[in-house]
Enzyme design. Sequence first.
Site, mmCIF file in Angstrom:
data_model
loop_
_atom_site.group_PDB
_atom_site.id
_atom_site.type_symbol
_atom_site.label_atom_id
_atom_site.label_comp_id
_atom_site.label_asym_id
_atom_site.label_seq_id
_atom_site.Cartn_x
_atom_site.Cartn_y
_atom_site.Cartn_z
ATOM 1 N N CYS A 32 0.803 -1.221 0.000
ATOM 2 C CA CYS A 32 0.000 0.000 0.000
ATOM 3 C C CYS A 32 0.841 1.278 0.000
ATOM 4 O O CYS A 32 1.458 1.592 -0.999
ATOM 5 C CB CYS A 32 -0.961 -0.036 1.192
ATOM 6 S SG CYS A 32 -2.350 1.078 0.994
ATOM 7 N N HIS A 43 -3.771 -5.788 1.984
ATOM 8 C CA HIS A 43 -3.669 -6.032 3.416
ATOM 9 C C HIS A 43 -4.375 -7.356 3.683
ATOM 10 O O HIS A 43 -4.788 -8.043 2.759
ATOM 11 C CB HIS A 43 -4.362 -4.914 4.187
ATOM 12 C CG HIS A 43 -3.839 -3.546 3.888
ATOM 13 N ND1 HIS A 43 -2.648 -3.093 4.387
ATOM 14 C CD2 HIS A 43 -4.337 -2.534 3.141
ATOM 15 C CE1 HIS A 43 -2.448 -1.842 3.963
ATOM 16 N NE2 HIS A 43 -3.457 -1.487 3.201
#
Lengths: 473, 251
Positions: B98, B195
């Site tokens: 990310c 995630h």
Amino acid sequence: MALRVPRSASIAVGKAARTLTRLRGGSGSAFPGLVVERIDPSFLARTLAQLPKGVVVVSGTNGKTTTTKMVVELLRGQGLKVLTNRSGSNFTRGVVASLLGEISLTGRLEADIAVLELDEAHAVHFVRAVRPRHSLLLNVMRDQLDRFGEIDTTAGMLRSIAQTTTEGVVLNREDSRVAGIAESLSGQQVRYFGLVPELRRHFPSDDELHSAITPDAGSAGGETPPRSGPAQPTTTPEGDGVPDGEEPVEPPGTGIISADSAGLPEADVLLTGLGTQRGSFRIGEQEVTTDLKVNGAYNTYNAAAALALVRMVLGEELDHQALLRTLAQVSPAFGRGESLTVAGAPVDLVLVKNPAGFRLGLSSFSADGVATMIAINDNYADGRDMSWLWDVSFDSLAAEGVAMVSGVRAYDMALRLSYDQVSIQAVEPDLKTALEAFLAAQPGQPKRIFCTYTAMLALRKHLAAYTDVEAFA
Amino acid sequence: MSSRSTQQIHVVQLYPRDMNIYGDYGNALVLQRRIAWYGYEPVMHSYDPGDEFPAHADILIGGGGQDSGQDRIQQDLLSIGERLHSLAEAGTPMLMICGLYQLFGHYFETRQGRRIQGIGLLDVTTYGTDTRLIGNVVAESDQFGQIIGYENHSGQTYLGDDAQPLARVVTGEGNNEQDPHEGARHRNVLGSYLHGSLLPKNPAVADFLIAAAVQQKFGDSLGDLQAPDTAPVSLTELTEKARRSAASRPR
Ligand SMILES: [Zn+2]
């Protein structure tokens, strides 16, 4: 052009819808509110404006329900007639629905004050329509990030609540994001609730996480290390909804105790000591130690928040003795450290919905001698993202192990425990089958079930077959 | 021949203080455990802004953060950029999720057109948008099979000619709303939006990082995983079941 429906008409329609929903077996909370909202958007504002002591709003990531319940009971203990949204649907519609039960067809509201628990996401819309006279802001933690996107966004929502509040705001001085809201206020009275530094270790913050994996350092426990170095707010990768330079730089860290203990503002109510179902508080100038029905460090800290709010609302009118009498009798809200009895043994239900809440649940209640079950669902109301399970350390369960892992995401939870080397006796995704096996396995042993929101709703329904479970409506 | 338990694998977490949102800690924990279960000694390091960079770095990992967290680390990241480049070119395995995936690219352009410099280790660029891509993701990778995770980002990333996609998205968006790519790869450096945490449910990726480190450092290939029996079924079976239930959930 908008059609204005007379007020009595919208009340009648709402009441009819409420009856209808009840007859159809619904909870009677969201549907009638929706009907009235569509017909008459100013209904809420107009009706609530009648209340002599106005509207009080309680918001924050964790502890809203229990704290709202405490505030309501403390105010009722002062002889006030209090309106609240106890239905569990803590949205504007739920508020409308609860109002409809308390209102005459002529639109007269039989209450002195409304105490409303508001979800951060819906609170902003609500406070635009109905400006609260007082508000209590508890904390900003990692919660439901899949819905809100960013912690900073959540903090911004709480700031909007404070800014629309007309008279006074109570803030958690230990949470730097919440305490920092004071700087954006002008005109409102601001008071704080807080903790003595010695109690801070009972309140793990989100920020302690990064130290947990540091090698050989013994990791667990300890304070959040102080932040150093100036922040340089020049960039915005992973963009949020805030124009450049408009967002004040918030101090890093989230959770109940993210603020540095030095230089904190004076607290109107300070939690000074914790015991088993006992708490010590400094309320104003007075030191008080009292028995409590609420248990766990976290609920006791919420009591301090509720006390500070009630003191602000009532001012000189407050009956201090009655306040202390009620405080000792206040019980936790549904699922928040709630204890049931099944076949002679206690079964505690602990709601967990975010890492800080799960950590608080684990640190607030000892695992010694207790059989543990964990039930994790990922329905919309629980949050779909399972990442948060990895932000909780389960080391405290290692000694006793976990007897049962259940829920839609049982295997995610089992995997999480396995990487913490916590032993698991059984994994059963089906909640009913899991509950039956769990209750049957160790008769007589105290039990504790950590569960997400929708898992708790289902488990309570199944538990009703064994014991008296307070209706959730 | 010395016992493997004295053979250390050093894992460096980049900026865990500011960039560990959405469970990225799970990636560090999984590496720590699996390295031990493969018979090596894991040594975990955190590197935060201003710290001295660890002398040994066999695997590097990094996560996502708040906007404010990225502000704090960006200058520091640029200052260690050269070091990271030479580690990457030497074949050091890395996993960046990310926010750090974005900053491992050339730049992040905000909606106001301002460019935030990355270290350009991955040939990718990212553009801020008003759309947040949120939800469960299932992607297919030739090397790692099905990759399962959860995305939550408003920056959208595009690959240049020198980056390979990590996987092709089956469910979800991945890098951006335009093409089916998820993540990027250059040598042993992996970038991803996922995630979840990523590594617990994708042990093939974890083992790739460990195998690359072990090969690099000791010339060994990985033996068998010796995970302790703490559940009624094996870790492998738990993982498989967790993957299956995650892949079946709504976005
Ligand atoms: Zn992210």
